[in-house]
Design an enzyme around this catalytic site. Sequence first.
Site, PDB file in Angstrom:
ATOM      1  N   ARG A 262       0.854  -1.191   0.000  1.00 41.12           N
ATOM      2  CA  ARG A 262       0.000   0.000   0.000  1.00 41.12           C
ATOM      3  C   ARG A 262       0.884   1.233   0.000  1.00 41.12           C
ATOM      4  NH1 ARG A 262       2.407   1.959   3.457  1.00 41.12           N
ATOM      5  NH2 ARG A 262       0.797   3.523   3.646  1.00 41.12           N
ATOM      6  N   GLY A 263       0.221   2.412  -0.134  1.00 47.78           N
ATOM      7  CA  GLY A 263       0.987   3.643  -0.311  1.00 47.78           C
ATOM      8  C   GLY A 263       1.035   3.926  -1.809  1.00 47.78           C
ATOM      9  N   ALA A 264       0.695   5.164  -2.174  1.00 43.55           N
ATOM     10  CA  ALA A 264       0.459   5.463  -3.591  1.00 43.55           C
ATOM     11  C   ALA A 264       1.595   5.031  -4.551  1.00 43.55           C
ATOM     12  CB  ALA A 264       0.140   6.946  -3.735  1.00 43.55           C
TER      13      ALA A 264
ATOM     14  N   ASP B  25      -2.061  11.019  -2.136  1.00 47.00           N
ATOM     15  CA  ASP B  25      -2.511   9.969  -3.061  1.00 47.00           C
ATOM     16  C   ASP B  25      -2.947  10.537  -4.404  1.00 47.00           C
ATOM     17  OD1 ASP B  25      -2.984   8.811  -0.189  1.00 47.00           O
ATOM     18  OD2 ASP B  25      -2.725   7.149  -1.587  1.00 47.00           O
TER      19      ASP B  25
ATOM     20  N   ASN C 191      -5.368  12.432   0.667  1.00 42.44           N
ATOM     21  CA  ASN C 191      -4.415  11.612   1.423  1.00 42.44           C
ATOM     22  C   ASN C 191      -5.210  10.844   2.473  1.00 42.44           C
ATOM     23  OD1 ASN C 191      -1.620  10.835   1.829  1.00 42.44           O
ATOM     24  ND2 ASN C 191      -1.765  11.846   3.807  1.00 42.44           N
ATOM     25  N   LYS C 192      -4.525  10.042   3.227  1.00 41.06           N
ATOM     26  CA  LYS C 192      -5.179   9.176   4.221  1.00 41.06           C
ATOM     27  C   LYS C 192      -6.152   9.958   5.096  1.00 41.06           C
ATOM     28  CE  LYS C 192      -4.866   5.662   4.488  1.00 41.06           C
ATOM     29  NZ  LYS C 192      -5.887   4.829   3.802  1.00 41.06           N
TER      30      LYS C 192
ATOM     31  N   ARG D 119      -7.920   0.108  -6.506  1.00 38.73           N
ATOM     32  CA  ARG D 119      -7.949   1.190  -5.507  1.00 38.73           C
ATOM     33  C   ARG D 119      -8.117   2.505  -6.275  1.00 38.73           C
ATOM     34  NH1 ARG D 119      -4.266   1.081  -0.565  1.00 38.73           N
ATOM     35  NH2 ARG D 119      -6.114   2.162   0.173  1.00 38.73           N
TER      36      ARG D 119
ATOM     37  N   GLN E  32      -1.723   2.644   9.884  1.00 38.31           N
ATOM     38  CA  GLN E  32      -0.458   2.693   9.120  1.00 38.31           C
ATOM     39  C   GLN E  32       0.634   3.422   9.900  1.00 38.31           C
ATOM     40  OE1 GLN E  32      -3.444   3.305   7.832  1.00 38.31           O
ATOM     41  NE2 GLN E  32      -3.626   2.636   5.715  1.00 38.31           N
TER      42      GLN E  32
END
Length: 339
Positions: free
Chosen positions: A46-48, A237, A247-248, A88, A196
């Site tokens: 995960r993570g863009a 993201d 973003n998150k 996603r 995260q």
Amino acid sequence: MNLEPILFENDCLKIIDQTRLPDKFIYINLPDLKSVCKAIRSLKIRGAPAIGITAAYGFFVAANALAKKKKLNTDALLSLAEKLIGLRPTAVNLSWAVKRMQDEYKKHSDDTSIEQVVDALRNKAIMIHQEEKAACEKIGESGEKLIPQPANIMTHCNAGILATGGIGTALAPVYKSMGSGKNVHVFVNETRPVGQGARLTYWELNYNKVPCTLITDNMAGWIMKSKKIDLVITGADRITANGDTANKIGTYALAILAKYHKVPFYVAAPLSTFDFKIPDGYNIMIEERDKEEITNFWNIKKKRLYKVMNPAFDVTPASLITGYITPAGIFNRIENLTY
Ligand code: MRU
């Protein structure tokens, strides 16, 4: 910084299973499209930027398998691309990487041999990985200029090595500052509901011997008031043409807190995260994830009694962002970004 979340050797793709961290540090093989899709969807990777890199390798792995069965053609690759892109929706790096792989196929589909096409796709996936690593280095070099000596930084989610395959986006300036001898301390927001920050960022900083302190998300305002926070840095993201930034979940609230407490709020991102086709944040699709991510945490037995919302991301308006740390330098307005 010898941590490699994505390994590609002899056409075999391996990732660190991030759902097992911090308790277990294990690599898993992703031998086919199915396993790549499952890994991306279930946040094993995960993570863009890391999602983009894994999707590029996944595209290659699937195309290579099709080539072996003599089924590599435009239609098969189109359905493969759709499958990957749909996994996603918020991080633009996923579609950015898959489109680059598709373009590479188009460029070579008339090549005489299927081996040449497969070689071109392999090289493209490796190039995407290398470019993203290089972008992280440059983000680190740009961002280090913002870090005072000593420094107290706050971050949200994980935008480090685990999320990027390089030295990170938000964490790159931290690593560069440590490398040049600055005393840096990071407040790590837990990042509910998936954690995260608690599970990945804290583990990663600790692994790299960066002093850090874990806090829950709802402590951020109080910490900004009662301690001296020099700056907040998060990843992103998707950044739209006007600078609004997905973003998150929790990033938006953090930016409001930073504004109130006069703490500079920076977003660090490679160019693969910028989406100039989208005018503003209203047009970003926000991924809604399983309600179990929220109810499981409390071990709630009667889950059916709960109506839950679980947007995985939020959008921070450009007006709350002090600047963007990019491989091309630091910009306080997106219009000024040149590359
Ligand atoms: O749902 P995730 O874990 O993929 O979300 C990740 C984030 O929101 C990161 O902060 C973001 O991708 C920053 S990019 C390094």
